[in-house]
Design a protein around this motif. Structure first.
Motif, PDB file in Angstrom:
ATOM      1  N   ASP A 179       0.834  -1.214   0.000  1.00 38.45           N
ATOM      2  CA  ASP A 179       0.000   0.000   0.000  1.00 38.45           C
ATOM      3  C   ASP A 179       0.858   1.249   0.000  1.00 38.45           C
ATOM      4  OD1 ASP A 179      -2.023  -1.785   0.405  1.00 38.45           O
ATOM      5  OD2 ASP A 179      -2.875  -0.769   2.145  1.00 38.45           O
ATOM      6  N   LEU A 206       2.493   2.208  -3.094  1.00 37.95           N
ATOM      7  CA  LEU A 206       1.549   2.734  -4.076  1.00 37.95           C
ATOM      8  C   LEU A 206       1.126   4.162  -3.743  1.00 37.95           C
ATOM      9  CD1 LEU A 206      -0.609  -0.455  -4.563  1.00 37.95           C
ATOM     10  CD2 LEU A 206       0.747   0.652  -6.320  1.00 37.95           C
ATOM     11  N   LEU A 207       1.312   4.563  -2.498  1.00 36.28           N
ATOM     12  CA  LEU A 207       0.928   5.925  -2.125  1.00 36.28           C
ATOM     13  C   LEU A 207       2.016   6.943  -2.450  1.00 36.28           C
ATOM     14  CD1 LEU A 207      -0.760   5.261   1.327  1.00 36.28           C
ATOM     15  CD2 LEU A 207      -1.861   6.145  -0.720  1.00 36.28           C
ATOM     16  N   ARG A 208       3.213   6.446  -2.790  1.00 37.40           N
ATOM     17  CA  ARG A 208       4.302   7.373  -3.058  1.00 37.40           C
ATOM     18  C   ARG A 208       4.312   7.799  -4.518  1.00 37.40           C
ATOM     19  NH1 ARG A 208       8.944   3.686  -0.393  1.00 37.40           N
ATOM     20  NH2 ARG A 208       8.173   3.723   1.755  1.00 37.40           N
ATOM     21  N   PRO A 209       4.764   9.029  -4.766  1.00 34.51           N
ATOM     22  CA  PRO A 209       4.789   9.512  -6.153  1.00 34.51           C
ATOM     23  C   PRO A 209       5.998   8.977  -6.893  1.00 34.51           C
ATOM     24  CG  PRO A 209       5.586  11.211  -4.690  1.00 34.51           C
ATOM     25  CD  PRO A 209       5.220  10.049  -3.816  1.00 34.51           C
ATOM     26  N   TYR A 219      -3.248  -6.234  -7.385  1.00 32.64           N
ATOM     27  CA  TYR A 219      -2.986  -6.186  -5.946  1.00 32.64           C
ATOM     28  C   TYR A 219      -4.285  -6.023  -5.163  1.00 32.64           C
ATOM     29  CZ  TYR A 219      -1.167  -4.302  -1.535  1.00 32.64           C
ATOM     30  OH  TYR A 219      -0.895  -4.074  -0.226  1.00 32.64           O
ATOM     31  N   LYS A 273      -8.963   3.069  -0.168  1.00 35.16           N
ATOM     32  CA  LYS A 273      -7.880   2.498  -0.970  1.00 35.16           C
ATOM     33  C   LYS A 273      -8.139   2.700  -2.460  1.00 35.16           C
ATOM     34  CE  LYS A 273      -6.378  -0.842   2.417  1.00 35.16           C
ATOM     35  NZ  LYS A 273      -6.623  -2.191   2.931  1.00 35.16           N
ATOM     36  N   SER A 279      -7.380   6.346  -3.246  1.00 32.15           N
ATOM     37  CA  SER A 279      -5.989   6.771  -3.182  1.00 32.15           C
ATOM     38  C   SER A 279      -5.093   6.029  -4.170  1.00 32.15           C
ATOM     39  CB  SER A 279      -5.462   6.620  -1.752  1.00 32.15           C
ATOM     40  OG  SER A 279      -5.682   5.323  -1.292  1.00 32.15           O
ATOM     41  N   GLY A 280      -5.682   5.185  -4.996  1.00 33.10           N
ATOM     42  CA  GLY A 280      -4.892   4.549  -6.060  1.00 33.10           C
ATOM     43  C   GLY A 280      -4.244   3.235  -5.661  1.00 33.10           C
ATOM     44  N   ILE A 281      -4.586   2.727  -4.478  1.00 26.43           N
ATOM     45  CA  ILE A 281      -3.998   1.463  -4.038  1.00 26.43           C
ATOM     46  C   ILE A 281      -4.697   0.285  -4.703  1.00 26.43           C
ATOM     47  CG2 ILE A 281      -3.699  -0.054  -2.033  1.00 26.43           C
ATOM     48  CD1 ILE A 281      -3.370   2.501  -0.344  1.00 26.43           C
ATOM     49  N   GLN A 291      -5.899   5.296 -10.032  1.00 30.41           N
ATOM     50  CA  GLN A 291      -5.113   4.106 -10.288  1.00 30.41           C
ATOM     51  C   GLN A 291      -4.317   4.208 -11.572  1.00 30.41           C
ATOM     52  OE1 GLN A 291      -5.885   0.418 -11.554  1.00 30.41           O
ATOM     53  NE2 GLN A 291      -4.470  -0.425 -10.052  1.00 30.41           N
ATOM     54  N   ALA A 329      -0.757  10.709  -6.511  1.00 36.13           N
ATOM     55  CA  ALA A 329      -0.039  10.664  -5.234  1.00 36.13           C
ATOM     56  C   ALA A 329       0.473  12.048  -4.829  1.00 36.13           C
ATOM     57  CB  ALA A 329       1.126   9.682  -5.320  1.00 36.13           C
ATOM     58  N   ILE A 375      -2.558  13.909  -3.120  1.00 32.81           N
ATOM     59  CA  ILE A 375      -3.236  13.413  -1.923  1.00 32.81           C
ATOM     60  C   ILE A 375      -2.248  13.126  -0.793  1.00 32.81           C
ATOM     61  CG2 ILE A 375      -5.018  12.322  -3.319  1.00 32.81           C
ATOM     62  CD1 ILE A 375      -3.695   9.611  -2.521  1.00 32.81           C
TER      63      ILE A 375
END
Ligand SMILES: Nc1ncnc2c1ncn2[C@@H]1O[C@H](COP(=O)(O)OP(=O)(O)OP(=O)(O)O)[C@@H](O)[C@H]1O
Ligand SMILES: [Mg+2]
Lengths: 267, 327
Positions: free
Chosen positions: A101, A104-107, A262, B67, B70-72, B88, B95, B98
């Motif tokens: 997770d 995936l949150l990082r740019p 995922y 999730k 936020s693109g997870i 996504q 990212a 946010i």
């Protein structure tokens, strides 16, 4: 745009890696044990070929020191892979416990995150060992490499490690569907043992397998054949580059497909 | 519109493993699958600067929704836009827009001190030096992070870590902030500090915030608008007042003590139909729905009886929410 992005990653990488080494250094003994173990493993392998091939002046056209050179090249590529791309071993864990997770949150690209997150310094042990062995072999063979060949050698080693890395990533990607994949990764690692010897000594089927299916032979046998002046067919010099390009492409596409599957973990 | 989710749906497919060795061997060849409909056809629109409380019982689908936003996770169906982007497909750009805090998991680097973590984020998000300094100073001060800023994240207490997480999620001035249970496990003081901080960020910086929590006081104090999700479906979307009106029927009450014994409590006809009376000797509780105002009721009562200890109670948010969750 793409160039800017690349520059961003190039600037970021050393910083990330130094952080990772810094945190790894809190486990110092672990590090020295790792370097020792890695050099010992390679050394034992060397003793092994020395013992096996001592009585045999040559095998399928390969003399003892030519084989030693192949062995050294494989050790360098494997060591580079171990050193730079150790992060691929963490993928399974990230997927299982949901910490993917975070990546995936990082740019940043997830593959970059994976790579920048971990280096295994003990891989250097293997690289240095391989280099030493190669130089010994060249001396015994009375071969002096031209500057062009030395440059090719560097490129070939980079390509070789990328091939190992790509195969590792393909295996790691499977963890987006299957929970525990570390055993399959270890299995593929074991296949890499074959690259320590010229594939000319193997059965034809195994040669095809190591060339076209899991193209590990391009990390050692082919570039060594070219560097030692034994083979002139283009597959020996362009092959490693093409194989690396193909392997990286396949791995990156498969990775992208896998990350889309995922499922995260509850919470 | 900062957040726009339409028909958002997520099914998890779970491979069921059989019991024991035999089951495991069997699952190698033929795996039985189970589908969990975690989020079903959720529509959610949020304007810039809004703060929405996203609540629902355990397993309702709150984290799953976040999730997807936020693109997870990739949605199974439906569409999402956050600041106009598909989170996504355009994950990296998204990212940058946010920030996210998942109370149950850390986003920080386990072995690095908090300060170094911030430095790492500065580089990662390319935060301009002046913004970075301003934000770090402000957050450190407001969340009182000085005492533990040089400790490695793994050495922080839960409350300290949560403050660091929240600060970390805001360093790059995101337009949207997702807070998934940010107050879990916090002591009273830290909870208040975190609430104040969230309020401040929302007000002063106009950050759009989606907040999930099981602490209804968070909701009461922070969220004007509430979205309730249950079994993956949105059951309510509106203001706190509307929620109370919709679900709080019979939850208002006036309690009092009679000064003299009376046999029966009689109310004027217009009121009686909307009230129920509970009585224990001289202690009386009149429960009424929201069509009756408590002042009218009290006036009617004092005209007839002599009362003391008058106590007016509105609906408690706990009761309201329990009512909603029961549906
Ligand atoms: N990674 C996952 N794989 C499979 N099923 C999952 C996964 N994550 C959640 N679920 C299931 O999806 C449903 C919704 O879960 P979710 O985590 O979104 O709930 P939640 O509203 O955040 O609950 P809580 O308040 O307990 O955090 C649950 O039934 C849960 O069992
Ligand atoms: Mg949750």
């Amino acid at each position: 745009m793409a160039v800017k992005r690349l520059w961003f990653y190039i600037k970021l990488y050393p910083y990330f890696v130094s952080r990772s080494i810094q945190s790894r250094m809190s486990y110092k003994s672990d590090f020295f044990l790792g370097v020792g173990a890695s050099a010992l493993m390679q050394g034992l392998g060397y003793v092994f070929i020395w013992a096996v091939f001592q009585g045999i002046p040559e095998m399928n056209g390969w003399s003892f020191y030519q084989m030693v050179f192949v062995y050294g090249m494989a050790a360098i590529s494997l060591g580079l892979n171990e050193f730079l791309f150790a992060g691929s071993w963490n993928v399974g864990k990230h997927v299982r416990d949901g910490s993917f997770d975070r990546l995936l949150l990082r740019p940043m690209g997830t593959l970059f995150s994976i790579l920048a997150e971990d280096v295994a310094l003990h891989g250097i042990g293997s690289v240095l060992f391989g280099l030493a062995v190669c130089i010994v072999a060249l001396c015994r063979l009375h071969l002096a490499l031209s500057l062009g060949k030395i440059l090719f050698w560097i490129v070939a080693m980079a390509c070789g490690s990328l091939i190992f890395f790509s195969v590792n990533i393909v295996c790691a990607t499977v963890s987006f569907w299957v929970t525990d994949i570390s055993s399959s990764m270890v299995m593929v690692q074991n296949v890499s043992e074959f690259t320590k010897y010229p594939i000319a000594i193997y059965d034809r089927k195994l040669q095809v397998f190591l060339t076209y299916v899991i193209p590990f032979a391009f990390s050692s046998y082919y570039p060594a054949g070219f560097l030692l002046g034994m083979e002139s067919s283009p597959i020996y010099w362009i092959g490693p580059i093409l194989a690396a390009a193909a392997a990286v492409t396949v791995a990156a596409l498969f990775w992208r497909y896998g990350t889309g599957k995922y499922q995260s973990a509850g919470g | 519109m900062v957040i726009q989710a339409t028909g958002l749906t997520k099914d998890y497919v779970i491979n069921l493993k059989g019991k024991g060795l035999k089951g495991m061997a069997k699952s190698l060849f033929k795996s039985e699958k189970k589908t969990v409909h975690a989020v079903q056809d959720v529509n959610l629109q949020m304007d810039e600067g809004e703060l929405v409380g996203y609540i629902g019982p355990n397993g309702a689908g709150k984290s799953t929704t976040i999730k997807m936003l936020s693109g997870i996770l990739a949605p199974t169906a439906g569409s999402v836009r956050v600041c106009g982007l598909d989170p996504q497909k355009r994950r990296i750009q998204n990212a940058m827009n946010i920030g996210a805090v998942f109370g149950q998991k850390t986003q920080l680097w386990w072995d690095l001190p908090v300060r170094e973590t911030f430095e790492l984020l500065r580089r990662m998000y390319n935060i301009p030096a002046d913004r970075y300094k301003k934000n770090v100073d402000e957050f450190m001060d407001f969340l009182d992070m000085g005492p533990f800023a040089d400790q490695a994240v793994r050495q922080l207490s839960l409350g300290q870590r949560m403050r660091a997480e929240i600060a970390a999620s805001l360093l790059h001035d995101p337009k949207v902030l997702f807070l998934d249970e940010p107050t879990i496990g916090l002591d009273v003081n830290v909870k208040v500090a975190v609430r104040e901080f969230v309020k401040k960020i929302n007000k002063e910086r106009g950050v759009t915030i989606l907040l999930t929590t099981h602490d209804l006081q968070d909701i009461e104090e922070l969220a004007k608008r509430i979205v309730v999700i249950n079994h993956g479906q949105v059951g309510f979307d509106g203001s706190q007042a509307e929620l109370a009106r919709k679900y709080a029927d019979g939850k208002h009450s006036v309690s009092f003590t009679l000064q003299q014994e009376v046999s029966d409590i009689l109310l004027p006809e217009g009121l009686a139909a909307h009230c129920t009376i509970q009585r224990e000797g001289r202690n009386v509780k009149v429960m009424h729905d929201s069509s009756v105002s408590s002042s009218d009721l009290i006036v009617a009562l004092v005209q007839r009886y002599r009362l003391t200890d008058i106590d007016i109670e509105g609906p408690q948010i706990e009761d309201v929410v329990m009512e909603v969750y029961r549906e």
